[in-house]
Design a protein around this motif. Structure first.
Motif, short mmCIF file in Angstrom:
data_model
loop_
_atom_site.label_atom_id
_atom_site.label_comp_id
_atom_site.label_asym_id
_atom_site.label_seq_id
_atom_site.Cartn_x
_atom_site.Cartn_y
_atom_site.Cartn_z
N ASP A 94 -105.21 -6.74 30.95
CA ASP A 94 -104.25 -6.87 29.87
C ASP A 94 -104.88 -6.52 28.53
OD1 ASP A 94 -105.73 -9.09 29.09
OD2 ASP A 94 -104.40 -10.48 30.11
N ALA A 95 -104.08 -6.57 27.48
CA ALA A 95 -104.51 -6.15 26.15
C ALA A 95 -105.66 -7.00 25.63
CB ALA A 95 -103.32 -6.22 25.19
N VAL A 96 -105.60 -8.31 25.84
CA VAL A 96 -106.66 -9.19 25.33
C VAL A 96 -108.00 -8.85 25.95
CG1 VAL A 96 -107.49 -11.57 25.32
CG2 VAL A 96 -105.13 -11.08 24.69
N LEU A 97 -108.02 -8.60 27.25
CA LEU A 97 -109.27 -8.27 27.91
C LEU A 97 -109.83 -6.95 27.38
CD1 LEU A 97 -111.37 -8.87 30.08
CD2 LEU A 97 -109.97 -7.59 31.69
N ARG A 98 -108.97 -5.96 27.22
CA ARG A 98 -109.45 -4.65 26.76
C ARG A 98 -109.91 -4.68 25.31
NH1 ARG A 98 -105.40 -3.08 30.50
NH2 ARG A 98 -103.73 -3.30 28.97
N ALA A 99 -109.25 -5.49 24.48
CA ALA A 99 -109.61 -5.53 23.07
C ALA A 99 -110.78 -6.47 22.78
CB ALA A 99 -108.40 -5.96 22.24
N TYR A 100 -110.85 -7.60 23.49
CA TYR A 100 -111.83 -8.63 23.15
C TYR A 100 -112.83 -8.92 24.27
CZ TYR A 100 -108.51 -9.58 19.39
OH TYR A 100 -107.68 -9.46 18.31
N GLY A 101 -112.51 -8.50 25.48
CA GLY A 101 -113.40 -8.79 26.59
C GLY A 101 -113.29 -10.19 27.14
N TRP A 102 -112.29 -10.97 26.68
CA TRP A 102 -112.13 -12.34 27.15
C TRP A 102 -111.53 -12.36 28.54
CZ3 TRP A 102 -109.41 -13.84 22.00
CH2 TRP A 102 -110.37 -13.93 21.00
#
Length: 238
Positions: free
Chosen positions: A150-158
């Motif tokens: 998802d977007a959060v993983l791709r942007a922040y690596g969380w």
């Protein structure tokens, strides 16, 4: 383990980065190890590009090029968090929430993996002035229930895996459910045009986390089942 070693020696790494970069500057070479120079607010101005695909082309490339950095990660608890267990095991959660806000950890890579998609982004802006490329990305609000693509993983690596939550709380974790929602997700950075690397930036987001029925062992206590709800603002500075 390697990351823990880096955490311990971060002040020495900072001094080394400044020394190496000063030598590079003498020979006209851009920063070898990006390290928070005297920073200013990231602003896009003048001839501004808002085409998301064009902006991401530069941003994703810069993330992959940048390599080792020295930055910090901080957390601010918003509102009143809650936690409860299914027995009377004494847990001082007030002290835990205070500790979370007091801890500033070092980070040694740019957040994310340099593969943000156009569909992840609400809006984007980019401009180039005096050899520096300024980029601001507004990432779409995201709700998660354990999925990783998802977007959060791709942007922040969380990630949402239980090992991460366990490490964060200083405990072993099994079972249960974790639900997350992220808002106010912003990426802003400055890229050096000569090297194509990010020289500094901010990665900010506010997350609301709901943890239900997780089985934990913490600080030597017997296993208990816990619920936890909190909202926190996460800030990564490079």
């Amino acid at each position: 383990m390697f990351n823990l070693i880096l955490q311990r020696f971060a002040p020495l790494l900072t001094a080394f980065a400044l020394f190496i970069n000063s030598i590079g500057g003498f020979f006209g070479i851009s920063a070898v190890i990006p390290y928070n120079p005297e920073r200013t607010e990231v602003v896009v101005s003048g001839d501004v590009t808002t085409d998301i695909n064009k902006v991401l082309e530069h941003y994703n490339s810069a993330v992959k090029k940048t390599g080792f950095v020295i930055g910090t990660s901080t957390t601010e608890i918003i509102g009143t968090p809650s936690a409860s267990a299914n027995d009377d095991t004494p847990i001082d959660m007030d002290a835990y929430w205070d500790a979370i806000e007091d801890i500033e950890t070092y980070t040694f890579k740019i957040p994310g993996n340099g593969e943000i998609l156009a569909s992840d982004v609400k809006s984007a802006g980019m401009s180039v002035n005096n050899g520096k490329r300024a980029i601001i990305l507004k990432i779409k609000d995201t709700k998660r229930s354990g999925e990783s693509n998802d977007a959060v993983l791709r942007a922040y690596g969380w990630t949402s895996d239980f090992d991460k939550i366990g490490a964060m709380l200083g405990m072993t974790v099994e079972g249960g459910q974790i639900k997350e929602s992220y808002t106010d997700c912003t990426v802003s950075c400055i890229i050096d045009e000569k090297s194509g690397k990010i020289i500094y930036g901010d990665w900010d987001a506010t997350g609301t986390i709901s943890i239900k029925d997780i089985k934990v062992k913490m600080f030597g206590f017997e296993e208990l089942t816990m619920d936890m709800d909190y909202t926190a603002k996460q800030r990564i500075d490079i």
